[in-house]
Design an enzyme around this catalytic site. Sequence first.
Site, PDB file in Angstrom:
ATOM      1  N   THR A  42     -13.531 -20.158  -1.478  1.00 32.48           N
ATOM      2  CA  THR A  42     -14.137 -18.839  -1.679  1.00 32.48           C
ATOM      3  C   THR A  42     -15.285 -18.930  -2.676  1.00 32.48           C
ATOM      4  O   THR A  42     -15.139 -19.548  -3.736  1.00 32.48           O
ATOM      5  CB  THR A  42     -13.076 -17.832  -2.189  1.00 32.48           C
ATOM      6  OG1 THR A  42     -11.999 -17.827  -1.258  1.00 32.48           O
ATOM      7  CG2 THR A  42     -13.664 -16.426  -2.312  1.00 32.48           C
ATOM      8  N   ARG A  60      -8.012  16.969   9.694  1.00 27.14           N
ATOM      9  CA  ARG A  60      -7.866  16.880  11.145  1.00 27.14           C
ATOM     10  C   ARG A  60      -6.823  17.893  11.655  1.00 27.14           C
ATOM     11  O   ARG A  60      -5.695  17.928  11.157  1.00 27.14           O
ATOM     12  CB  ARG A  60      -7.421  15.452  11.500  1.00 27.14           C
ATOM     13  CG  ARG A  60      -6.974  15.243  12.900  1.00 27.14           C
ATOM     14  CD  ARG A  60      -8.139  15.166  13.848  1.00 27.14           C
ATOM     15  NE  ARG A  60      -7.687  14.832  15.200  1.00 27.14           N
ATOM     16  CZ  ARG A  60      -8.438  14.963  16.273  1.00 27.14           C
ATOM     17  NH1 ARG A  60      -9.677  15.418  16.163  1.00 27.14           N
ATOM     18  NH2 ARG A  60      -7.970  14.652  17.455  1.00 27.14           N
ATOM     19  N   THR A  77       0.859 -18.239   0.851  1.00 28.84           N
ATOM     20  CA  THR A  77       1.326 -17.311   1.898  1.00 28.84           C
ATOM     21  C   THR A  77       2.612 -16.626   1.442  1.00 28.84           C
ATOM     22  O   THR A  77       3.263 -17.074   0.482  1.00 28.84           O
ATOM     23  CB  THR A  77       1.650 -18.095   3.185  1.00 28.84           C
ATOM     24  OG1 THR A  77       2.674 -19.051   2.860  1.00 28.84           O
ATOM     25  CG2 THR A  77       0.434 -18.815   3.752  1.00 28.84           C
ATOM     26  N   GLN A 118      -2.654   4.548  11.860  1.00 28.55           N
ATOM     27  CA  GLN A 118      -1.825   5.434  12.694  1.00 28.55           C
ATOM     28  C   GLN A 118      -2.130   6.911  12.402  1.00 28.55           C
ATOM     29  O   GLN A 118      -2.205   7.723  13.319  1.00 28.55           O
ATOM     30  CB  GLN A 118      -0.340   5.125  12.419  1.00 28.55           C
ATOM     31  CG  GLN A 118       0.608   5.615  13.497  1.00 28.55           C
ATOM     32  CD  GLN A 118       0.403   4.871  14.819  1.00 28.55           C
ATOM     33  OE1 GLN A 118      -0.187   3.800  14.863  1.00 28.55           O
ATOM     34  NE2 GLN A 118       0.881   5.470  15.895  1.00 28.55           N
ATOM     35  N   GLU A 134      -3.939 -17.675  -1.875  1.00 24.90           N
ATOM     36  CA  GLU A 134      -3.205 -17.904  -3.139  1.00 24.90           C
ATOM     37  C   GLU A 134      -1.699 -17.993  -2.879  1.00 24.90           C
ATOM     38  O   GLU A 134      -0.888 -17.549  -3.690  1.00 24.90           O
ATOM     39  CB  GLU A 134      -3.592 -16.860  -4.188  1.00 24.90           C
ATOM     40  CG  GLU A 134      -5.076 -16.982  -4.501  1.00 24.90           C
ATOM     41  CD  GLU A 134      -5.517 -16.448  -5.820  1.00 24.90           C
ATOM     42  OE1 GLU A 134      -4.712 -16.365  -6.749  1.00 24.90           O
ATOM     43  OE2 GLU A 134      -6.723 -16.133  -5.925  1.00 24.90           O
TER      44      GLU A 134
END
Length: 384
Positions: free
Chosen positions: A157, A269, A366, A337, A364
Amino acid sequence: MIRDPETFEALLDSVRRFVRERLVPAENEVAETDEIPPAIVQEMREMGLFGLTIPEAYGGLELTMEEEVRLLFELCKTSPAFRSVIGTTVGIGSQGILMDGTEEQKAQYLPRLATGELSASFALTEPDAGSDAASLRTTALREGDHYVVNGTKRYITNAPHSKIFTLMARTDPSNKGAGGVSAFIVDANSPGISLGKIDKKMGQKGAHTCDVIFDNVRVPAENLIGGKEGQGFKTAMKVLDKGRIHVAAVCVGVAQRMLDDALRYAVERKQFGQAIGEFQLVQALLADSKAELYAAECMVLDAARRRDDGLNVTLEASCAKMFASEACGRVADRAVQVFGGAGYLAEYGIERFYRDVRLFRLYEGTTQIQQLIIGRALVKQARG
Ligand code: COS
């Protein structure tokens, strides 16, 4: 530990303003151009963000771990690529020097890292050494007053922007395990270093990774971190203990942003004649996210405070990183969702976060590596 609440609140306020006025409005541009505008990087330097974790004696802000995570909660309420600009310099790229470097190494590098003049990357992972970090094959063999480095580092990175690498390499090829590994500070401009193409990733546009190839690179012996061979794996593990609390805090910040966006949408909404947020099934999505976010925040703060108290936090750092990154993934999924069909469209932005946060469960360490660290520590404790 909060050292001076008033000064710290002022810093948090300026970060909140920076996120609101500069980073959030630039999110789409960064996603489209795959570049953080240089003016924003410069503002980060001026705010001292590259020096968050570096002691005041070397020109940094010397935040405690609790202060650092609370600052990250705010800084990460936007695209995580912005945090990535400073991430490796305040975290895994500089901490090895700070934790295990000699006085000369600290004096030479930390002041320029603190100002952001130098940025740093952490070069541990290789094509054949990811989760099994101790099996790394890059070698650094002593020749007179230099080490000669050969090998390839992967997914590094910020490598395209870094001026120095904290490099883990094998100084004792007869020792294939952790004890044969040493850590070095390597100038990125050293002859023999070349970079691979910038990786094309699922998300986090604007944050760049690539291979770093070392071909007979000569590194002065004085750049061996701490001046002692065989300590590099331990340095890397200590750096990662802290880094995992840092990443867990990043997850909390981004998850809060996604929940805020989902809530705003749920209130605006309308379906079936009312705001969808009035429906209990939508409220359940929001409630589960809030509860998990609250739990993650508490874990991160507790792990940070324990570290500030000088305790060993290997187990807590892994717990916090595992829980916060997995929870962040679930918060992202629920946020999409709540948005419904709009959640799948790029213009609403939430699908971008959904892709961005997938990385947190991988880098860093899993989730499966965190499980392994936690499980091993528990069994060791039980054995007494
Ligand atoms: N702090 C200090 N020392 C540590 C440590 C820690 N957190 N973890 C391990 N060590 C030490 C051990 O004490 C041991 O020292 P001794 O040989 O003196 O006893 C040495 O380091 C080797 O440790 P261990 O035997 O546990 O190493 P393993 O090869 O079994 O690996 C894991 C341990 C899996 C935990 C390690 O390889 C790991 O973290 N892998 C994931 C790497 C990772 O996160 N990569 C992401 C890339 S960086 S973005």
